[in-house]
Motif scaffolding. Structure first.
Motif, PDB file in Angstrom:
ATOM      1  N   ARG A  78      51.044  89.964  48.331  1.00  0.00           N
ATOM      2  CA  ARG A  78      51.939  89.167  49.183  1.00  0.00           C
ATOM      3  C   ARG A  78      53.357  89.711  49.104  1.00  0.00           C
ATOM      4  N   ALA A  83      58.901  85.708  49.174  1.00  0.00           N
ATOM      5  CA  ALA A  83      58.854  84.713  48.101  1.00  0.00           C
ATOM      6  C   ALA A  83      60.238  84.506  47.501  1.00  0.00           C
ATOM      7  N   ARG A  86      62.117  82.232  49.486  1.00  0.00           N
ATOM      8  CA  ARG A  86      61.390  80.977  49.666  1.00  0.00           C
ATOM      9  C   ARG A  86      60.844  80.815  51.089  1.00  0.00           C
ATOM     10  N   LYS A  88      57.638  80.839  53.149  1.00  0.00           N
ATOM     11  CA  LYS A  88      56.199  80.689  52.943  1.00  0.00           C
ATOM     12  C   LYS A  88      55.441  81.404  54.059  1.00  0.00           C
ATOM     13  N   THR A 187      50.962  76.909  46.901  1.00  0.00           N
ATOM     14  CA  THR A 187      51.905  76.336  47.864  1.00  0.00           C
ATOM     15  C   THR A 187      53.344  76.741  47.589  1.00  0.00           C
ATOM     16  N   ARG A 188      53.605  77.448  46.515  1.00  0.00           N
ATOM     17  CA  ARG A 188      54.953  77.978  46.275  1.00  0.00           C
ATOM     18  C   ARG A 188      55.269  79.144  47.200  1.00  0.00           C
ATOM     19  N   TRP A 189      54.225  79.813  47.692  1.00  0.00           N
ATOM     20  CA  TRP A 189      54.473  81.009  48.505  1.00  0.00           C
ATOM     21  C   TRP A 189      53.745  81.028  49.849  1.00  0.00           C
ATOM     22  N   THR A 190      52.807  80.121  50.077  1.00  0.00           N
ATOM     23  CA  THR A 190      52.097  80.100  51.361  1.00  0.00           C
ATOM     24  C   THR A 190      52.228  78.751  52.032  1.00  0.00           C
ATOM     25  N   ASN A 191      52.234  78.785  53.357  1.00  0.00           N
ATOM     26  CA  ASN A 191      52.219  77.536  54.130  1.00  0.00           C
ATOM     27  C   ASN A 191      50.803  77.014  54.339  1.00  0.00           C
TER      28      ASN A 191
END
Length: 641
Positions: A78, A83, A86, A88, A187-191
């Motif tokens: 990713r 990231a 921030r 996502k 969920t810290r990096w993807t929607n």
């Protein structure tokens, strides 16, 4: 150049001469997303510096019976810069059993790791191309394969739910840990917006997960994929190969010997080779009844001459889907469109993911839904499939000269009798249709006065007497006439791999984005098999149980053929070839039956665009061509889907 890129270029040219333009800004672009420019994602993130990590996603299952929930190993690449800001990103997910045993793509690439167990190479170009454009690429080892626990149950509940668990985790509904046991939070990096892709078995998993209706799965791209495992391993009660599910399990299993003995036993007993019945085991592996649950958009690619994952797999799935959908149909066999029409496929895939994962209104959903290869290198775009102009046409079987029958006109009053010849090859069965060949009967149309198109699923109704409790019945439609065709029965299934390469994305020293170029393998042949079909006569009433035939009684048995979309040129002749068991596409369970066919009670049904000419009193003469110009397949061996 895509239509989108052409429109972008046109805007730039007009703006350069002082025109004032108002341009609608896509949602992601309006929010200041750096990887979106001019309505499409662009490569702005470093692939070399991308985050590469592995996590283990917990499932709700424990089919290896070790008292611990089975875990799915997931390797992730990713964009680090996204990231850090921030931002996502959505996910391209491929869930596969092949990452350590068999490889992916035309070059059979495997996952590779460094000494610390960190992923360094993902197969295929998806991570190389999409990660710099603001996507994460996630490659999940299906339960029981590579680094995952559990046992691979070949299309079943464990397989589908292990992949679904990854989608759930990406959307904050599941648990995962790193190798050291610390929690991993997606969920810290993807929607959470996820698109599943894969060829063959991998694409079949995408179909199965979509059929669960899981939230967060926004699109799937099944390539040469299965929608019913029964129809992959059975042809209407006809056995494709003995112990096929067990063979597939053992080919991909990553578990120590004996850990999955219970699953192997379930595969053996549930698949029920002895009867060929459709039962609860197969119903669990049939995704079509749950097509109504699918809310993800669907981009299908399939070979019209795929004899591994046959064309009923895409046709019956496509016809049940009620979501935005698009499809490519090529003349190859079991081949990825990346190796058929590379630049156009990458552009289509890019725009498809941009539309359904990034939310960019690029117009791909308003373009013609279907692209079909009609001849080598010739493609047409159409609104729907089957062809809107196709009509179901019932074609009578005429007696002809008593040896070769006719197609069309009034039903004949004659009959044909033949005895099962399990060693009769397809090449022999379809060659020289004007001569008597033991074990087969032939019917020919008059030479076509104008081109016709068969678009959809043909079938043939046979009124038969059989002197045994059952027999297998095989039907083939043949285009007799010399033409340049894709040589899908050769090694490569219609493509030739070259020594040159082209690159599709960014590279590192461990994972390059370059792949050998391919070209279509083309041959001039005197005939082509348009489609095939098989039916066990004792399963004529239902696939769920056997209804034996009584010698001396007449029965109506319908043999459904595989879906197709083929065009026949003027002057060519359409042939129908009938035989009993088929030793090249199945494992014959020959009963040695003698079959008597009543012509008046039998007919061929074609989804036809155009008309067949009225037949003459006898069939036309089809010249016998040298064997070198015939497309002759090899005897069937168990295949990996």
């Amino acid at each position: 150049m895509s239509g989108l890129r052409m429109r972008t270029l046109a805007v730039a040219v007009v703006a350069g001469v002082g025109a004032t333009l108002t341009i609608a800004v896509a949602p992601a672009e309006a929010a200041g997303t750096p990887h979106v420019r001019a309505g499409e994602t662009v490569p702005v993130y470093s692939y070399e510096n991308a985050v590469r990590e592995s996590v283990w996603v917990q499932t709700t299952l424990d089919n290896d019976d070790d008292g611990v929930p089975d875990r799915v190993a997931v390797d992730i690449v990713r964009p680090r810069e996204a990231a850090d800001k921030r931002i996502k990103v959505p996910v391209v997910l491929e869930a596969s059993p092949y990452y350590s045993c068999c490889g992916r793509g035309n070059e059979s690439e495997l996952k590779q790791y460094d000494a610390n167990g960190t992923i360094t190479k993902q197969p295929l170009f998806y991570d190389n191309y999409f990660v710099p454009r603001g996507y994460a690429f996630v490659a999940a080892d299906l339960a029981g394969t590579n680094r995952s626990t559990g046992c691979e149950d070949v299309g079943g509940r464990e397989e589908v739910l292990s992949a679904k668990a990854v989608v759930d985790w990406l959307n904050g509904r599941g648990r995962a840990t790193y190798a050291d046991g610390t929690p991993a939070v997606a969920t810290r990096w993807t929607n959470g917006k996820t698109g599943m892709i894969g060829k063959s078995w991998d694409g079949s998993v995408a179909n199965g997960v979509a059929a669960t209706g899981v939230e967060g799965l926004e699109t799937i791209v099944p390539i040469s994929a299965i929608s019913s495992w029964y129809d992959y391993q059975r042809y209407n009660g006809v056995l494709r190969a003995e112990d096929y599910p067990e063979y597939l399990h053992q080919a991909v299993s990553g578990r120590p010997e004996s850990v999955c003995d219970a699953t192997l036993k379930e595969l053996d007993e549930g698949s029920d080779d002895a009867t060929g019945n459709y039962n609860a085991y197969w119903a669990e592996r049939d995704y079509r009844p749950d097509a109504r649950k699918v809310h993800a958009s669907v981009l299908i690619a399939h070979g019209l001459n795929d004899t591994n994952v046959t064309t009923a797999q895409f046709a019956q799935w496509w016809n049940r889907l009620r979501v935005p959908k698009k499809m490519w149909l090529a003349q190859q066999g079991h081949v990825d469109p990346f190796d058929i029409r590379r630049a156009q496929w990458v552009d289509t895939l890019h725009r498809w993911f941009d539309r359904y994962l990034q939310g960019l209104r690029n117009g791909i959903d308003r373009e013609p839904a279907v692209s079909i290869e009609t001849a080598p290198g010739t493609w047409v775009n159409e609104r729907t499939w089957p062809a809107s102009a196709a009509r179901s046409v019932k074609v009578a079987l005429g007696d002809g000269d008593g040896t070769t029958g006719t197609l069309g006109g009034r039903s004949g009053s004659g009959s044909r009798t033949w005895t099962d010849a399990p060693d009769l090859s397809e090449a022999t069965a379809v060659a020289a249709p004007n001569t008597a060949v033991p074990g087969r009967v032939a019917f020919l149309s008059a030479p076509l006065s104008q081109p016709v198109r068969i678009s959809g699923t043909p079938s043939v109704k046979l009124r038969v007497q059989v002197d045994k409790p059952t027999t297998e019945l095989t039907a083939r439609l043949v285009d007799y006439g010399t033409a340049t065709r894709v040589n899908y029965v050769a090694a490569g299934e219609g493509i030739t791999t070259l020594t040159t390469e082209s690159c599709w994305g960014a590279s590192t020293a461990a994972d390059d984005a370059c792949y050998r170029d391919t070209v279509e393998n083309v041959i001039t042949s005197d005939h082509a098999i348009l489609t095939r079909g098989w039916q066990d006569a004792a399963h004529r009433v239902s696939l769920r149980f056997v209804t034996p035939l009584q010698p001396g009684r007449w029965y109506d048995v319908t043999v459904p053929m595989q879906a197709t979309d083929q065009r026949l040129a003027a002057g060519h002749v359409l042939g129908l070839i009938l035989q009993a068991s088929d030793n090249e596409y199945s494992t014959p369970q020959s009963t040695g039956a003698t079959i008597k066919l009543d012509l008046r009670g039998s007919s061929l049904t074609l989804p036809l665009v155009g008309r067949l000419p009225a037949p003459g009193a006898t069939a036309p003469t089809v010249p016998a061509a040298p064997a070198a110009t015939r497309l002759a397949p090899q005897k069937f061996q168990p295949l990996l889907p």
